[in-house]
Design an enzyme around this catalytic site. Structure first.
Site, PDB file in Angstrom:
ATOM      1  N   ASP A  53      -4.398   2.631  -4.549  1.00  0.00           N
ATOM      2  CA  ASP A  53      -2.934   2.629  -4.422  1.00  0.00           C
ATOM      3  C   ASP A  53      -2.430   1.327  -3.828  1.00  0.00           C
ATOM      4  O   ASP A  53      -1.370   1.288  -3.208  1.00  0.00           O
ATOM      5  CB  ASP A  53      -2.477   3.813  -3.561  1.00  0.00           C
ATOM      6  CG  ASP A  53      -3.112   3.804  -2.165  1.00  0.00           C
ATOM      7  OD1 ASP A  53      -3.945   2.914  -1.905  1.00  0.00           O
ATOM      8  OD2 ASP A  53      -2.777   4.677  -1.349  1.00  0.00           O
ATOM      9  N   ASN A  99      -2.298  13.365  -5.080  1.00  0.00           N
ATOM     10  CA  ASN A  99      -3.543  13.777  -5.717  1.00  0.00           C
ATOM     11  C   ASN A  99      -3.955  15.173  -5.281  1.00  0.00           C
ATOM     12  O   ASN A  99      -4.404  15.996  -6.088  1.00  0.00           O
ATOM     13  CB  ASN A  99      -4.665  12.783  -5.382  1.00  0.00           C
ATOM     14  CG  ASN A  99      -4.618  11.542  -6.257  1.00  0.00           C
ATOM     15  OD1 ASN A  99      -4.133  11.594  -7.375  1.00  0.00           O
ATOM     16  ND2 ASN A  99      -5.121  10.434  -5.748  1.00  0.00           N
ATOM     17  N   ASP A 121       0.853  -1.189   0.000  1.00  0.00           N
ATOM     18  CA  ASP A 121       0.000   0.000   0.000  1.00  0.00           C
ATOM     19  C   ASP A 121       0.892   1.243   0.000  1.00  0.00           C
ATOM     20  O   ASP A 121       1.756   1.402   0.866  1.00  0.00           O
ATOM     21  CB  ASP A 121      -0.912   0.011   1.230  1.00  0.00           C
ATOM     22  CG  ASP A 121      -1.947   1.113   1.166  1.00  0.00           C
ATOM     23  OD1 ASP A 121      -3.036   0.862   0.634  1.00  0.00           O
ATOM     24  OD2 ASP A 121      -1.656   2.226   1.649  1.00  0.00           O
ATOM     25  N   ASP A 176      -2.343   9.354 -11.352  1.00  0.00           N
ATOM     26  CA  ASP A 176      -2.323   8.239 -12.300  1.00  0.00           C
ATOM     27  C   ASP A 176      -0.918   8.014 -12.851  1.00  0.00           C
ATOM     28  O   ASP A 176      -0.477   6.867 -13.029  1.00  0.00           O
ATOM     29  CB  ASP A 176      -3.291   8.509 -13.452  1.00  0.00           C
ATOM     30  CG  ASP A 176      -4.742   8.434 -13.027  1.00  0.00           C
ATOM     31  OD1 ASP A 176      -5.006   7.907 -11.926  1.00  0.00           O
ATOM     32  OD2 ASP A 176      -5.606   8.900 -13.785  1.00  0.00           O
TER      33      ASP A 176
END
Length: 361
Positions: free
Chosen positions: A271, A236, A228, A245
């Site tokens: 993620d 973001n 993770d 992305d």
């Protein structure tokens, strides 16, 4: 058919992306309805990054209760993180092909009956052989997916009928081939993450399912790694979803380049990534790979919009081929969450009903 729907879906997405966010709310529903003109399409819905419905066709109900065996997902840039999902049925084209074949064969049989009666009176010996061959070919085509053709074609009116039958068999064979290719491509797409090209959760779980019941290889066997990304939300928030992305694609490339080509790596969603390591002699080998991945992901990412730094929390669990796949996945997931609670950027191992955090990572 998949290419046809993909082409139409791409045009609708291009039209939607030209709208402003304000116009999107009022004009998106009619534009989605264009896709319903294709009888194979069951419904169309656009969702934001949290899975909330932005627009749908049919209006109001969208895909609620819709029955479909395939779907196509396309990203929307007009609203960051939004996607357009088209659900459709491959069986629709198969139903059409079957209906066309039945209609053509029925018409052919009626025409053949009339031709046989007329020819029996005048050319009994000349017609009997070709008619028998045609009837056998029709019977074979009705009970087999392999096209049946009549090899010997007489130079008369009946020969024209047989030529038409042979041409129809060629057309049906080509259509079956196109359907088979479309089905294989849709199967691949449904098990592949469109952003990174890696297997998605479904593809990864199917791979693990194939290993269930098989004897382990190596003294330790296989290990599951849940990865993770830490601080991904900051990317973001600071740079936008396109940068997020881009980072996910770069992270998947780093992970892929850091492992053997025989190791299965997948993006489970968001993620989260996962991989399965095989032929391990000891648990420490899995931990060593985890440390290597932390080092690789800890290097700065040079994005188009700026420099980004992240880390990773990794959980490891032994994969038991004699237990349900969900059990091993759950244990690796628990270990990963302990890594996060322990300050992130660490590797945790689930073993002997306890979780050990590798603080040296």
């Amino acid at each position: 058919m998949a290419a046809r729907i993909g082409n139409m879906g791409g045009r609708v997405v291009a039209a939607l992306n030209k709208l402003s966010p304000k116009d999107f709310n009022s004009q998106s529903d009619p534009m989605l309805s264009v896709l319903l003109a294709d009888p194979a399409v069951a419904c169309v819905v656009s969702l934001d990054s949290r899975g909330r419905v932005l627009a749908a066709a049919p209006a109001v109900i969208g895909c609620k209760g819709a029955v479909a065996d395939s779907k196509l997902e396309l990203p929307l840039s007009v609203i960051p993180g939004a996607t357009l999902t088209v659900k459709y049925n491959l069986t629709e084209i198969e139903r059409r092909t079957t209906k066309l074949q039945n209609y053509a064969e029925t018409s052919l049989l009626l025409g053949l009956l009339l031709a046989t009666i007329a020819s029996w009176i005048v050319f009994q010996r000349v017609v009997t052989g070709p008619v028998d061959a045609l009837l056998k070919a029709i019977a074979k085509s009705q009970h087999s997916d392999v096209p049946a053709k009549v090899e010997k074609i007489p130079d008369n009116e009946l020969g024209e009928v047989i030529q038409a039958f042979n041409q129809m068999q060629v057309m049906l064979s080509e259509e079956r081939h196109r359907i088979s290719i479309a089905q294989k491509e849709l199967y691949r797409q449904s098990r592949t993450d469109f952003l990174t090209g890696l297997p998605n959760r479904l593809g990864f779980e199917e791979h693990l399912q194939q290993r269930t019941g098989k004897p382990k290889t190596g003294m330790y066997g296989s290990a599951l790694l849940f990865i993770d990304l830490d601080h991904f939300k900051n990317v973001n928030d600071n740079f936008g979803h396109e940068a997020g992305d881009e980072l996910l694609r770069l992270a998947s490339e780093r992970l892929s380049n850091s492992i053997s080509r025989h190791v299965v790596l997948a993006r489970l969603g968001g993620d989260e990534f996962a991989m399965v390591l095989n032929d391990l002699r000891t648990e420490s080998e899995a931990v060593s790979v985890g440390r290597q991945l932390l080092s690789v992901l800890g290097e700065p990412f040079h994005l188009k919009s700026g420099l980004a730094r992240i880390g990773a929390s990794i959980g490891i669990a032994r994969f038991d081929p004699n237990q349900p796949v969900a059990c091993s996945l759950e244990l690796a997931d628990k270990a990963m969450y302990l890594s996060k609670k322990s300050g992130r950027n660490s590797v945790s191992v689930y073993g002997l009903n306890q979780i050990i955090v590798d603080s040296a990572a």
